[in-house]
Motif scaffolding. Structure first.
Motif, PDB file in Angstrom:
ATOM      1  N   THR A   1       0.826  -1.207   0.000  1.00 54.82           N
ATOM      2  CA  THR A   1       0.000   0.000   0.000  1.00 54.82           C
ATOM      3  C   THR A   1       0.855   1.249   0.000  1.00 54.82           C
ATOM      4  O   THR A   1       0.573   2.224  -0.723  1.00 54.82           O
ATOM      5  CB  THR A   1      -0.921   0.006   1.239  1.00 54.82           C
ATOM      6  OG1 THR A   1      -1.709  -1.183   1.240  1.00 54.82           O
ATOM      7  CG2 THR A   1      -1.828   1.223   1.227  1.00 54.82           C
ATOM      8  N   GLN A   2       1.919   1.226   0.796  1.00 55.93           N
ATOM      9  CA  GLN A   2       2.803   2.387   0.871  1.00 55.93           C
ATOM     10  C   GLN A   2       3.471   2.669  -0.461  1.00 55.93           C
ATOM     11  O   GLN A   2       3.563   3.825  -0.896  1.00 55.93           O
ATOM     12  CB  GLN A   2       3.875   2.150   1.944  1.00 55.93           C
ATOM     13  CG  GLN A   2       4.881   3.287   2.079  1.00 55.93           C
ATOM     14  CD  GLN A   2       5.873   3.038   3.188  1.00 55.93           C
ATOM     15  OE1 GLN A   2       5.501   2.803   4.333  1.00 55.93           O
ATOM     16  NE2 GLN A   2       7.162   3.081   2.864  1.00 55.93           N
ATOM     17  N   MET A   3       3.940   1.629  -1.144  1.00 56.62           N
ATOM     18  CA  MET A   3       4.597   1.818  -2.428  1.00 56.62           C
ATOM     19  C   MET A   3       3.621   2.352  -3.470  1.00 56.62           C
ATOM     20  O   MET A   3       3.992   3.172  -4.321  1.00 56.62           O
ATOM     21  CB  MET A   3       5.231   0.512  -2.893  1.00 56.62           C
ATOM     22  CG  MET A   3       6.512   0.178  -2.143  1.00 56.62           C
ATOM     23  SD  MET A   3       7.351  -1.297  -2.744  1.00 56.62           S
ATOM     24  CE  MET A   3       6.327  -2.601  -2.049  1.00 56.62           C
ATOM     25  N   LYS A   4       2.378   1.909  -3.416  1.00 61.67           N
ATOM     26  CA  LYS A   4       1.372   2.426  -4.337  1.00 61.67           C
ATOM     27  C   LYS A   4       1.156   3.918  -4.105  1.00 61.67           C
ATOM     28  O   LYS A   4       1.087   4.715  -5.047  1.00 61.67           O
ATOM     29  CB  LYS A   4       0.052   1.676  -4.172  1.00 61.67           C
ATOM     30  CG  LYS A   4      -1.067   2.181  -5.073  1.00 61.67           C
ATOM     31  CD  LYS A   4      -2.336   1.387  -4.849  1.00 61.67           C
ATOM     32  CE  LYS A   4      -3.453   1.891  -5.754  1.00 61.67           C
ATOM     33  NZ  LYS A   4      -3.821   3.281  -5.478  1.00 61.67           N
ATOM     34  N   GLU A   5       1.086   4.309  -2.826  1.00 64.26           N
ATOM     35  CA  GLU A   5       0.868   5.719  -2.503  1.00 64.26           C
ATOM     36  C   GLU A   5       2.061   6.581  -2.888  1.00 64.26           C
ATOM     37  O   GLU A   5       1.898   7.695  -3.387  1.00 64.26           O
ATOM     38  CB  GLU A   5       0.574   5.851  -1.008  1.00 64.26           C
ATOM     39  CG  GLU A   5      -0.750   5.215  -0.585  1.00 64.26           C
ATOM     40  CD  GLU A   5      -0.925   5.209   0.920  1.00 64.26           C
ATOM     41  OE1 GLU A   5       0.061   5.524   1.635  1.00 64.26           O
ATOM     42  OE2 GLU A   5      -2.036   4.887   1.381  1.00 64.26           O
ATOM     43  N   GLU A   6       3.266   6.063  -2.663  1.00 68.04           N
ATOM     44  CA  GLU A   6       4.466   6.855  -2.929  1.00 68.04           C
ATOM     45  C   GLU A   6       4.785   6.961  -4.409  1.00 68.04           C
ATOM     46  O   GLU A   6       5.319   7.976  -4.865  1.00 68.04           O
ATOM     47  CB  GLU A   6       5.657   6.243  -2.178  1.00 68.04           C
ATOM     48  CG  GLU A   6       5.563   6.391  -0.669  1.00 68.04           C
ATOM     49  CD  GLU A   6       6.740   5.765   0.045  1.00 68.04           C
ATOM     50  OE1 GLU A   6       7.522   5.051  -0.624  1.00 68.04           O
ATOM     51  OE2 GLU A   6       6.886   5.987   1.263  1.00 68.04           O
ATOM     52  N   THR A   7       4.479   5.920  -5.182  1.00 66.01           N
ATOM     53  CA  THR A   7       4.807   5.938  -6.609  1.00 66.01           C
ATOM     54  C   THR A   7       3.676   6.472  -7.475  1.00 66.01           C
ATOM     55  O   THR A   7       3.922   6.962  -8.581  1.00 66.01           O
ATOM     56  CB  THR A   7       5.161   4.527  -7.098  1.00 66.01           C
ATOM     57  OG1 THR A   7       4.018   3.671  -6.933  1.00 66.01           O
ATOM     58  CG2 THR A   7       6.343   3.965  -6.319  1.00 66.01           C
ATOM     59  N   GLY A   8       2.441   6.355  -6.979  1.00 64.52           N
ATOM     60  CA  GLY A   8       1.304   6.782  -7.776  1.00 64.52           C
ATOM     61  C   GLY A   8       0.919   5.791  -8.849  1.00 64.52           C
ATOM     62  O   GLY A   8       0.014   6.060  -9.651  1.00 64.52           O
ATOM     63  N   LEU A   9       1.580   4.637  -8.882  1.00 62.28           N
ATOM     64  CA  LEU A   9       1.268   3.620  -9.888  1.00 62.28           C
ATOM     65  C   LEU A   9      -0.011   2.882  -9.504  1.00 62.28           C
ATOM     66  O   LEU A   9      -0.353   2.778  -8.323  1.00 62.28           O
ATOM     67  CB  LEU A   9       2.424   2.619  -9.993  1.00 62.28           C
ATOM     68  CG  LEU A   9       3.749   3.150 -10.542  1.00 62.28           C
ATOM     69  CD1 LEU A   9       4.824   2.088 -10.434  1.00 62.28           C
ATOM     70  CD2 LEU A   9       3.583   3.581 -11.995  1.00 62.28           C
ATOM     71  N   PRO A  10      -0.720   2.352 -10.492  1.00 56.89           N
ATOM     72  CA  PRO A  10      -1.918   1.562 -10.172  1.00 56.89           C
ATOM     73  C   PRO A  10      -1.558   0.311  -9.400  1.00 56.89           C
ATOM     74  O   PRO A  10      -0.436  -0.198  -9.492  1.00 56.89           O
ATOM     75  CB  PRO A  10      -2.507   1.238 -11.557  1.00 56.89           C
ATOM     76  CG  PRO A  10      -1.440   1.512 -12.542  1.00 56.89           C
ATOM     77  CD  PRO A  10      -0.504   2.485 -11.951  1.00 56.89           C
TER      78      PRO A  10
END
Length: 295
Positions: A126-135
């Protein structure tokens, strides 16, 4: 009832069924690559099973379905190397397979015990999705599935030297490998139990037992196991010492430069006093303790 509402035990049954399927697929298709180099054959099968579990994780919309792959894949990879070996001492084959199985099953059981079920997905995803903005699907494919699969396969290259090329007689280095892997698994077992007991009573940083020696003693145990696999490879095929180093070295770099910083950052945010602990204790190795001086 949706899959997210399944109880912990029923969710584990689903996971067990998925991994049984993956093992069946791996065993069924591996003979198709008999003429391929063992490293390439195991990688191809590894990628096929990863593609299956990726598709299933998308179906349940939970990347944590992959989490147990990290600790189960080396067991199958080791067997794949073993069946391609010739003139490898039987005792070495047995020692390697038993040690890797003990390490893998212990790590898998710890994950199963702590996993809440499909209602939960690892916070790092979840954190990586939020930080990268990737789907979500892109993070799930690249970071959650493809990268760990390639990393674990790379870290298992020492097992290829041990089980496929390892024709040398049994030596002291084999014993060192056994101590490192079993010792590493034991350290992880103790560290996880100590942390679990501490967190039932407090949200403060754990400073007891192995956790008084480093911030991440469980990672120390993990690295002991991976370096032990390398030692098995060197014991069986000494000339492979330099090119098989890619396995434990990349795993060491991954844990030290990615896993530790992410865990530390989260702990600083959630556990009062963790910033002080970071200045007092080393990250992984239980040596070089620093003396904290108030600035």
């Amino acid at each position: 009832m949706g899959i997210q509402e399944l109880s912990h035990n029923r969710a584990l049954v689903v996971v067990a069924a998925v991994y049984t399927l993956l093992i069946g697929v791996a065993v069924a298709i591996f003979p198709l690559f008999d003429d391929w180099h063992p490293l390439v054959a195991t990688l191809v099968v590894d990628c096929v099973t990863t593609a299956i579990i990726f598709a299933l994780s998308c179906a349940v919309h939970n990347g944590s379905l992959y989490d147990a792959y990290w600790s189960t894949a080396p067991i199958l990879i080791a067997w794949g190397f073993a069946v391609r070996g010739t003139d490898v001492p039987g005792i070495r084959v047995a020692l390697v397979l038993i040690c890797v199985a003990i390490w893998g099953l212990r790590l898998t059981s710890n994950w199963a015990r702590n996993w809440p079920g499909f209602k939960h997905e690892d916070w790092r995803y979840t954190q990586m999705k939020e930080e990268t903005g990737l789907p979500w699907w892109a993070i799930n494919l690249t970071v959650v599935h493809v990268f760990p699969t390639l990393q674990v396969w790379t870290a298992c290259i020492g097992l290829y030297a041990a089980l496929t090329l390892g024709t040398n007689e049994i030596s002291v280095l084999d014993a060192v490998a056994v101590v490192l892997i079993i010792g590493g698994a034991t350290i992880e077992l103790i560290a996880d139990a100590q942390l679990r007991a501490h967190r039932t009573a407090s949200m403060s940083p754990c400073r007891t037992g192995l956790w008084s020696l480093s911030r991440h003693p469980n990672y120390f145990g993990e690295l002991c196991a991976w370096w032990g696999m390398w030692c098995f490879g060197v014991a069986g095929h000494p000339s492979a010492w330099w090119w098989t180093l890619v396995g434990p070295v990349t795993m060491t770099v991954l844990l030290r430069t990615a896993s530790v910083p992410m865990m530390d950052k989260r702990s600083v945010q959630r556990r009062p006093g963790y910033d002080v602990l970071m200045r007092e204790l080393p990250a992984i190795l239980p040596i070089g303790r620093q003396i904290f001086r108030r600035q």
